[in-house]
Motif scaffolding. Structure first.
Motif, PDB file in Angstrom:
ATOM      1  N   GLY A  60     -37.773 -16.458  18.953  1.00  0.00           N
ATOM      2  CA  GLY A  60     -38.466 -16.781  17.718  1.00  0.00           C
ATOM      3  C   GLY A  60     -39.901 -17.243  17.896  1.00  0.00           C
ATOM      4  O   GLY A  60     -40.504 -17.777  16.956  1.00  0.00           O
ATOM      5  N   VAL A  61     -40.456 -17.053  19.083  1.00  0.00           N
ATOM      6  CA  VAL A  61     -41.844 -17.443  19.332  1.00  0.00           C
ATOM      7  C   VAL A  61     -42.748 -16.282  18.903  1.00  0.00           C
ATOM      8  O   VAL A  61     -42.705 -15.209  19.487  1.00  0.00           O
ATOM      9  N   GLU A  62     -43.565 -16.498  17.892  1.00  0.00           N
ATOM     10  CA  GLU A  62     -44.382 -15.417  17.335  1.00  0.00           C
ATOM     11  C   GLU A  62     -45.805 -15.414  17.874  1.00  0.00           C
ATOM     12  O   GLU A  62     -46.477 -14.377  17.878  1.00  0.00           O
ATOM     13  N   ALA A  63     -46.307 -16.560  18.314  1.00  0.00           N
ATOM     14  CA  ALA A  63     -47.658 -16.661  18.862  1.00  0.00           C
ATOM     15  C   ALA A  63     -47.561 -17.171  20.296  1.00  0.00           C
ATOM     16  O   ALA A  63     -46.915 -18.184  20.558  1.00  0.00           O
ATOM     17  N   PHE A  64     -48.176 -16.441  21.226  1.00  0.00           N
ATOM     18  CA  PHE A  64     -48.126 -16.852  22.631  1.00  0.00           C
ATOM     19  C   PHE A  64     -49.146 -16.064  23.438  1.00  0.00           C
ATOM     20  O   PHE A  64     -49.675 -15.046  22.978  1.00  0.00           O
ATOM     21  N   MET A  65     -49.420 -16.572  24.629  1.00  0.00           N
ATOM     22  CA  MET A  65     -50.149 -15.806  25.628  1.00  0.00           C
ATOM     23  C   MET A  65     -49.402 -15.907  26.949  1.00  0.00           C
ATOM     24  O   MET A  65     -49.054 -16.997  27.394  1.00  0.00           O
ATOM     25  N   VAL A  66     -49.138 -14.757  27.549  1.00  0.00           N
ATOM     26  CA  VAL A  66     -48.558 -14.702  28.883  1.00  0.00           C
ATOM     27  C   VAL A  66     -49.680 -14.347  29.846  1.00  0.00           C
ATOM     28  O   VAL A  66     -50.346 -13.323  29.687  1.00  0.00           O
ATOM     29  N   ASP A  67     -49.895 -15.209  30.834  1.00  0.00           N
ATOM     30  CA  ASP A  67     -50.957 -15.023  31.824  1.00  0.00           C
ATOM     31  C   ASP A  67     -50.315 -14.925  33.200  1.00  0.00           C
ATOM     32  O   ASP A  67     -49.821 -15.915  33.748  1.00  0.00           O
ATOM     33  N   ALA A  68     -50.300 -13.721  33.751  1.00  0.00           N
ATOM     34  CA  ALA A  68     -49.757 -13.496  35.093  1.00  0.00           C
ATOM     35  C   ALA A  68     -50.925 -13.363  36.058  1.00  0.00           C
ATOM     36  O   ALA A  68     -51.302 -12.267  36.464  1.00  0.00           O
ATOM     37  N   SER A  69     -51.527 -14.491  36.378  1.00  0.00           N
ATOM     38  CA  SER A  69     -52.692 -14.520  37.273  1.00  0.00           C
ATOM     39  C   SER A  69     -53.768 -13.527  36.846  1.00  0.00           C
ATOM     40  O   SER A  69     -54.300 -12.777  37.657  1.00  0.00           O
ATOM     41  N   GLY A  70     -54.065 -13.531  35.552  1.00  0.00           N
ATOM     42  CA  GLY A  70     -55.158 -12.709  35.052  1.00  0.00           C
ATOM     43  C   GLY A  70     -54.736 -11.468  34.303  1.00  0.00           C
ATOM     44  O   GLY A  70     -55.553 -10.852  33.610  1.00  0.00           O
TER      45      GLY A  70
END
Length: 290
Positions: free
Chosen positions: A160-170
């Protein structure tokens, strides 16, 4: 970087650092699910651990059943194998090992550069089934990190998370309203940016010859037809709807002009060459500093 007031969940996975940023702190269940997905992915796809499915394939040819994400990955690689004339392939693992980028990280070549086997000679990748006629070292490094970004993004949406940023070392994937400014790292000076991208709702992935580099001019972006590192491009960026596609195309830009990739993919891109010149798509969302 994500919004200043967002919560961050940081962890290590597939040999690199990760940060998942969300407006509110992730619950323990969501955190555990993400970590479990990373471990499952690594146990299947890593050529650096002896118990992985990929390592089993390197020991014994045959038919192997892979998880659901393999279907789209196979199609992506097959397309790029054709567009690059065989220069980009998941069969490049033994070529990387020959130059020292092996499970033991010896970082010392064990012989002359080794061209990768031709896809049509040894590999049948049909959906989630991968069959080989000889032992092969599968290496999905060109798209794998981006693929795992997408896997984690799907899990966040299930929670249910609608806003996010996934950062995999750039390698970045942003979802939700608004944009986030992302600096484009200078290929020869990590402390300096050559431009900025306002990232919103898409994935931005980069590849650079100065990352995972060792020895005398050796790095991880190899031309599979020769087994030698690419010498022309030094850094690339690609924006696409999924991180797997953006990650793979950032590597493909080392082998073919971005305009070629635009014929098959919805992508915007930037390539910086060893002579200091740059090329980019008409739709590139970034601003370059001059």
């Amino acid at each position: 970087m994500p919004h200043a007031d967002w919560a961050a969940f940081s962890f290590e996975g597939i040999g690199t650092g990760w940060e998942v940023s969300t407006p509110h702190a992730l619950g323990l269940s969501a955190q555990q699910d993400l970590l479990a997905l990373v471990e499952k992915f690594d146990a299947v796809w890593s050529r650096f651990r002896a118990d992985s499915l990929v390592s089993a394939m390197a020991r014994e040819p045959g038919s192997y059943s892979f998880p659901a994400e393999a279907a789209g990955l196979g199609e992506l690689y097959r397309t790029l194998y054709g567009l690059t004339g065989g220069a980009m392939t998941p069969l490049v693992g033994a070529s990387l090992e020959r130059l020292g980028y092996d499970a033991a990280y010896t970082l010392r070549p064990s012989g002359d550069p080794l061209p990768a086997p031709r896809w049509e000679d040894v590999l049948d990748w049909n959906g989630t089934s991968i069959s080989t006629t000889a032992p092969v070292v599968l290496d999905i490094g060109a798209a794998g990190k981006g693929l795992l970004v997408d896997v984690l993004a799907s899990a966040l949406e299930v929670h249910g998370v609608e806003a996010f940023m996934v950062d995999a070392s750039g390698d970045l994937l942003a979802r939700g309203p608004g944009t986030v400014p992302v600096g484009l790292e200078h290929p020869y000076n990590p402390a300096q940016a050559i431009g900025v991208v306002e990232l919103g709702g898409r994935a931005l992935c980069a590849s650079a010859a100065n990352r995972r580099a060792w020895g005398d001019g050796l790095h991880h972006v190899l031309d599979a037809t020769t087994g030698q590192p690419v010498r022309t491009a030094v850094a690339t960026w690609a924006l696409a709807d999924t991180a797997a596609v953006a990650d793979a195309l950032a590597t493909a830009l080392f082998f073919v002009p971005g305009a070629v990739l635009e014929e098959s993919f919805d992508v915007s891109w930037l390539t910086v060459f060893s002579d200091g010149s740059a090329a980019y798509s008409a739709e590139f969302e970034g601003t370059l500093f001059t």
